[in-house]
Design a protein around this motif. Structure first.
Motif, PDB file in Angstrom:
ATOM      1  N   PRO A  20     -18.001  -7.684  11.949  1.00 49.36           N
ATOM      2  CA  PRO A  20     -17.072  -8.814  11.817  1.00 49.36           C
ATOM      3  C   PRO A  20     -15.770  -8.460  11.105  1.00 49.36           C
ATOM      4  CG  PRO A  20     -19.316  -9.472  11.247  1.00 49.36           C
ATOM      5  CD  PRO A  20     -19.339  -7.987  11.394  1.00 49.36           C
ATOM      6  N   ASP A  21     -15.777  -7.390  10.326  1.00 48.63           N
ATOM      7  CA  ASP A  21     -14.571  -7.007   9.595  1.00 48.63           C
ATOM      8  C   ASP A  21     -13.456  -6.509  10.509  1.00 48.63           C
ATOM      9  OD1 ASP A  21     -15.394  -7.654   7.006  1.00 48.63           O
ATOM     10  OD2 ASP A  21     -16.461  -5.756   6.770  1.00 48.63           O
ATOM     11  N   THR A  22     -13.796  -6.178  11.758  1.00 47.26           N
ATOM     12  CA  THR A  22     -12.741  -5.726  12.674  1.00 47.26           C
ATOM     13  C   THR A  22     -11.681  -6.804  12.855  1.00 47.26           C
ATOM     14  OG1 THR A  22     -14.021  -6.457  14.600  1.00 47.26           O
ATOM     15  CG2 THR A  22     -14.309  -4.165  13.879  1.00 47.26           C
ATOM     16  N   ASN A  23     -12.120  -8.042  12.974  1.00 45.85           N
ATOM     17  CA  ASN A  23     -11.162  -9.143  13.166  1.00 45.85           C
ATOM     18  C   ASN A  23     -10.273  -9.317  11.944  1.00 45.85           C
ATOM     19  OD1 ASN A  23     -12.172  -9.755  15.739  1.00 45.85           O
ATOM     20  ND2 ASN A  23     -13.765 -11.098  14.896  1.00 45.85           N
ATOM     21  N   ALA A  24     -10.851  -9.171  10.774  1.00 49.99           N
ATOM     22  CA  ALA A  24     -10.075  -9.331   9.539  1.00 49.99           C
ATOM     23  C   ALA A  24      -9.008  -8.248   9.429  1.00 49.99           C
ATOM     24  CB  ALA A  24     -11.009  -9.290   8.332  1.00 49.99           C
ATOM     25  N   LEU A  25      -9.357  -6.995   9.789  1.00 52.39           N
ATOM     26  CA  LEU A  25      -8.385  -5.907   9.723  1.00 52.39           C
ATOM     27  C   LEU A  25      -7.262  -6.120  10.735  1.00 52.39           C
ATOM     28  CD1 LEU A  25      -7.416  -3.176   8.680  1.00 52.39           C
ATOM     29  CD2 LEU A  25      -8.971  -2.073  10.304  1.00 52.39           C
ATOM     30  N   LEU A  26      -7.610  -6.519  11.955  1.00 54.26           N
ATOM     31  CA  LEU A  26      -6.584  -6.750  12.979  1.00 54.26           C
ATOM     32  C   LEU A  26      -5.654  -7.893  12.574  1.00 54.26           C
ATOM     33  CD1 LEU A  26      -8.768  -6.358  16.195  1.00 54.26           C
ATOM     34  CD2 LEU A  26      -7.052  -4.755  15.312  1.00 54.26           C
ATOM     35  N   ALA A  27      -6.211  -8.950  11.988  1.00 56.60           N
ATOM     36  CA  ALA A  27      -5.387 -10.090  11.564  1.00 56.60           C
ATOM     37  C   ALA A  27      -4.430  -9.689  10.447  1.00 56.60           C
ATOM     38  CB  ALA A  27      -6.289 -11.231  11.106  1.00 56.60           C
ATOM     39  N   LEU A  28      -4.922  -8.858   9.521  1.00 60.97           N
ATOM     40  CA  LEU A  28      -4.097  -8.450   8.380  1.00 60.97           C
ATOM     41  C   LEU A  28      -2.914  -7.595   8.816  1.00 60.97           C
ATOM     42  CD1 LEU A  28      -4.158  -8.394   5.113  1.00 60.97           C
ATOM     43  CD2 LEU A  28      -4.961  -6.040   5.449  1.00 60.97           C
ATOM     44  N   THR A  29      -3.098  -6.818   9.887  1.00 62.27           N
ATOM     45  CA  THR A  29      -2.082  -5.830  10.259  1.00 62.27           C
ATOM     46  C   THR A  29      -1.281  -6.207  11.507  1.00 62.27           C
ATOM     47  OG1 THR A  29      -3.781  -4.601  11.511  1.00 62.27           O
ATOM     48  CG2 THR A  29      -3.418  -3.966   9.209  1.00 62.27           C
ATOM     49  N   THR A  30      -1.403  -7.439  11.971  1.00 61.13           N
ATOM     50  CA  THR A  30      -0.669  -7.864  13.169  1.00 61.13           C
ATOM     51  C   THR A  30       0.832  -7.755  12.974  1.00 61.13           C
ATOM     52  OG1 THR A  30      -2.446  -9.363  13.853  1.00 61.13           O
ATOM     53  CG2 THR A  30      -0.240  -9.776  14.755  1.00 61.13           C
ATOM     54  N   ARG A  31       1.308  -8.125  11.807  1.00 61.18           N
ATOM     55  CA  ARG A  31       2.734  -7.986  11.513  1.00 61.18           C
ATOM     56  C   ARG A  31       2.906  -7.697  10.025  1.00 61.18           C
ATOM     57  NH1 ARG A  31       4.782 -14.258  12.308  1.00 61.18           N
ATOM     58  NH2 ARG A  31       2.934 -15.282  11.466  1.00 61.18           N
ATOM     59  N   GLY A  32       3.984  -6.997   9.735  1.00 68.26           N
ATOM     60  CA  GLY A  32       4.240  -6.634   8.343  1.00 68.26           C
ATOM     61  C   GLY A  32       3.553  -5.332   7.962  1.00 68.26           C
ATOM     62  N   CYS A  33       3.934  -4.786   6.840  1.00 67.31           N
ATOM     63  CA  CYS A  33       3.362  -3.541   6.319  1.00 67.31           C
ATOM     64  C   CYS A  33       2.416  -3.854   5.162  1.00 67.31           C
ATOM     65  CB  CYS A  33       4.488  -2.608   5.852  1.00 67.31           C
ATOM     66  SG  CYS A  33       5.654  -2.168   7.174  1.00 67.31           S
ATOM     67  N   VAL A  34       1.592  -2.875   4.798  1.00 68.60           N
ATOM     68  CA  VAL A  34       0.580  -3.118   3.766  1.00 68.60           C
ATOM     69  C   VAL A  34       0.750  -2.165   2.590  1.00 68.60           C
ATOM     70  CG1 VAL A  34      -1.066  -3.920   5.508  1.00 68.60           C
ATOM     71  CG2 VAL A  34      -1.136  -1.536   4.735  1.00 68.60           C
ATOM     72  N   ASP A  35       0.226  -2.568   1.470  1.00 73.39           N
ATOM     73  CA  ASP A  35       0.120  -1.710   0.284  1.00 73.39           C
ATOM     74  C   ASP A  35      -1.348  -1.381   0.064  1.00 73.39           C
ATOM     75  OD1 ASP A  35       2.857  -1.672  -0.499  1.00 73.39           O
ATOM     76  OD2 ASP A  35       2.639  -3.704  -1.299  1.00 73.39           O
ATOM     77  N   ARG A  36      -1.623  -0.127  -0.264  1.00 73.35           N
ATOM     78  CA  ARG A  36      -2.972   0.249  -0.708  1.00 73.35           C
ATOM     79  C   ARG A  36      -3.026   0.028  -2.211  1.00 73.35           C
ATOM     80  NH1 ARG A  36      -3.385   6.383   1.159  1.00 73.35           N
ATOM     81  NH2 ARG A  36      -1.201   6.293   0.559  1.00 73.35           N
ATOM     82  N   GLN A  37      -3.976  -0.711  -2.674  1.00 73.01           N
ATOM     83  CA  GLN A  37      -4.103  -0.963  -4.098  1.00 73.01           C
ATOM     84  C   GLN A  37      -5.464  -0.453  -4.569  1.00 73.01           C
ATOM     85  OE1 GLN A  37      -3.209  -5.121  -4.826  1.00 73.01           O
ATOM     86  NE2 GLN A  37      -1.066  -4.865  -4.272  1.00 73.01           N
ATOM     87  N   LEU A  38      -5.449   0.708  -5.224  1.00 68.74           N
ATOM     88  CA  LEU A  38      -6.669   1.330  -5.737  1.00 68.74           C
ATOM     89  C   LEU A  38      -6.584   1.384  -7.252  1.00 68.74           C
ATOM     90  CD1 LEU A  38      -6.898   4.385  -3.289  1.00 68.74           C
ATOM     91  CD2 LEU A  38      -7.919   2.114  -3.014  1.00 68.74           C
ATOM     92  N   ALA A  39      -7.627   0.965  -7.913  1.00 67.33           N
ATOM     93  CA  ALA A  39      -7.637   0.971  -9.380  1.00 67.33           C
ATOM     94  C   ALA A  39      -8.965   1.518  -9.883  1.00 67.33           C
ATOM     95  CB  ALA A  39      -7.415  -0.432  -9.917  1.00 67.33           C
ATOM     96  N   VAL A  40      -8.876   2.327 -10.905  1.00 67.58           N
ATOM     97  CA  VAL A  40     -10.058   2.886 -11.557  1.00 67.58           C
ATOM     98  C   VAL A  40     -10.039   2.437 -13.008  1.00 67.58           C
ATOM     99  CG1 VAL A  40     -11.302   4.993 -12.132  1.00 67.58           C
ATOM    100  CG2 VAL A  40      -9.994   4.868 -10.014  1.00 67.58           C
TER     101      VAL A  40
END
Length: 473
Positions: free
Chosen positions: A324-344
């Motif tokens: 089911p996460d495939t739909n969420a990833l496609l929706a997030l990336t349909t338009r606009g750019c993304v930031d990777r936010q990794l925290a330790v």
């Protein structure tokens, strides 16, 4: 992160690592600061943090810094390595290692590998063990190789290295030689036989030159070693992490389950995985059902595919999703750019700054903390006598990497309790147990082994990564 997300483990040699690891739940990125055991908070840069996660370990194999045994001390045990200097003999627990009977003869020999770097060999016991008593005899023998680095005098940097990429394995001796290091030992637990396609993948934390390339696990048994190569400061503790993608335009967010770990393809309506892949992972990302989005260094979409598996350039990264996460990833990336936010973050939630020169590897159980033995009691093959690799720091800031040969009549190995006793006797204020068993190895600059691995005829196992001391040129 989904509570059901899992990272599988494999066992090596006699060490069974049968288990799945649960990824910690997503939380807000920790606040700034620091804090793990050892050195004080400030030294290693703004902190190192982390949860860990999962049932136990995989094998151990490593690299050693000298040659396979050539000489023989009293009693006929192989000594190995170059001609020793500064020999000494002790016959009491007050002077020797606190393992086995108190009347055992113990010999020590040391040599300098360079300014501030010393290699010491300890042999406790003089008679080979009966083959059927290796796991129980109080007479040993034990062969311990100890690499001590004094950061105040040594000219070089302590680092972690993984070779060509994360997915493949290489022998510790090859990693030491390839890094141009003075010496080094095997480090993290890794997938090994659990996934023949990606055997070198770390099981737990992996930070290389400031990049988080493998996430820490939620299991409190995982112990993490953090290295600031710029200052040669080392911290030991238990780290946690959070990861997500955030669309800059819509502000929508999607949690990440893993970093550089093949996603699970779920059956039916079970949740899938969302996984970040970096170019360091391997020649190609894992293939299979699901979707994959490739981004450029700015986080803008380069291409989207309805199946997984692609090659990445050095300036790209990818995110895979299954179920089911495939739909969420496609929706997030349909338009606009993304930031990777990794925290330790550390156990107190204080943020660890990921900066160039920062390295982190994965162990299984902390042995000593503030000078006190803290390893828990346990049973089963992992807690029995095995070859061991230890890393830690003394109260005055020296760094110690040690191997204990095992599963041999010439060195029986140590239980977890005995390993902690050795660590404390070596003066380790804070220390952890790294991958051991068939992986335990220590090697010199030219790739020759210092210890004697437990493989057939002393064969050295290929491993996921190593800790090495690289001299300044």
């Amino acid at each position: 992160m989904k509570p059901s997300a899992r990272r599988g483990l494999a066992a090596a040699a006699l060490l069974t690592i049968a288990a799945t690891l649960t990824t910690p739940a997503t939380a807000a990125p920790p606040s700034p600061s620091t804090g793990l055991t050892g050195e004080t908070a400030a030294p290693v840069t703004a902190g190192l943090a982390g949860e860990s996660g999962a049932p136990i370990p995989s094998s151990a194999t490593g690299v050693a810094a000298s040659q396979v045994p050539t000489g023989r001390p009293a009693g006929g045990l192989p000594v190995g390595g170059p001609a020793p200097t500064q020999p000494s003999t002790s016959q009491s627990l007050a002077d020797g290692l606190p393992i086995g009977d108190s009347d055992l003869v113990e010999t020590r020999s040391s040599e300098s590998l360079g300014r501030g770097v010393t290699l010491t060999r300890i042999v406790r016991g003089t008679e080979p063990a009966p083959a059927d008593q290796i796991n129980t005899t109080p007479r040993g023998p034990w062969v311990v190789s100890v690499l001590t680095i004094d950061p105040r005098r040594a000219r070089g940097q302590l680092q972690a290295t993984y070779g060509a990429d994360l997915a493949r394995v290489e022998k510790t001796s090859e990693l030491v030689r390839g890094a141009g290091a003075v010496a080094g030992v095997n480090a993290s637990f890794f997938t090994f036989t659990a996934n023949p396609t990606y055997p070198g993948e770390q099981v737990g934390l992996g930070i290389f030159d400031g990049k988080l390339l493998s996430e820490p696990l939620s299991d409190p048994a995982e112990a993490n070693l953090l290295i600031d190569a710029k200052s040669n400061k080392v911290l030991i503790g238990h780290l946690s992490w959070t990861g997500k993608l955030r669309n800059r335009w819509t502000k929508a967010e999607l949690p990440l389950e893993f970093v550089n770990h093949p996603p699970v393809v779920p059956v039916g309506e079970a949740p899938g995985d969302v996984v970040l892949f970096t170019p360091e992972f391997g020649a190609a990302t894992p293939s299979g059902a699901g979707v994959e989005v490739v981004f450029d260094r700015r986080g803008c979409v380069v291409r989207t595919a309805n199946t997984r598996g692609t090659t990445l350039t050095k300036s790209q990264f990818a995110v895979q999703a299954t179920g089911p996460d495939t739909n969420a990833l496609l929706a997030l990336t349909t338009r606009g750019c993304v930031d990777r936010q990794l925290a330790v973050a550390d156990q107190r939630g204080r943020k660890v700054q990921l900066h160039k020169g920062l390295y982190g590897v994965t162990g299984r159980y902390q042995l000593t903390s503030n000078g006190v033995v803290v390893v828990p009691p346990g049973s089963g093959s992992f807690f029995d006598r095995n070859p061991r690799t230890i890393a830690g720091t003394t109260r005055d800031g020296k760094i110690v990497l040690a191997t204990i040969d095992g599963r041999q009549t010439t060195s029986v190995g140590t239980t977890m309790t005995e390993t902690a006793a050795v660590a404390k006797a070596l003066g380790l204020h804070d220390s952890i147990n790294l991958d051991g068993g068939g992986s335990t190895a220590m090697a010199r600059a030219d790739g020759t082994l210092v210890n004697h691995p437990s493989g057939t005829n002393g064969a050295e196992r290929a491993v996921g990564d190593a800790i090495v001391f690289v001299p300044h040129h």
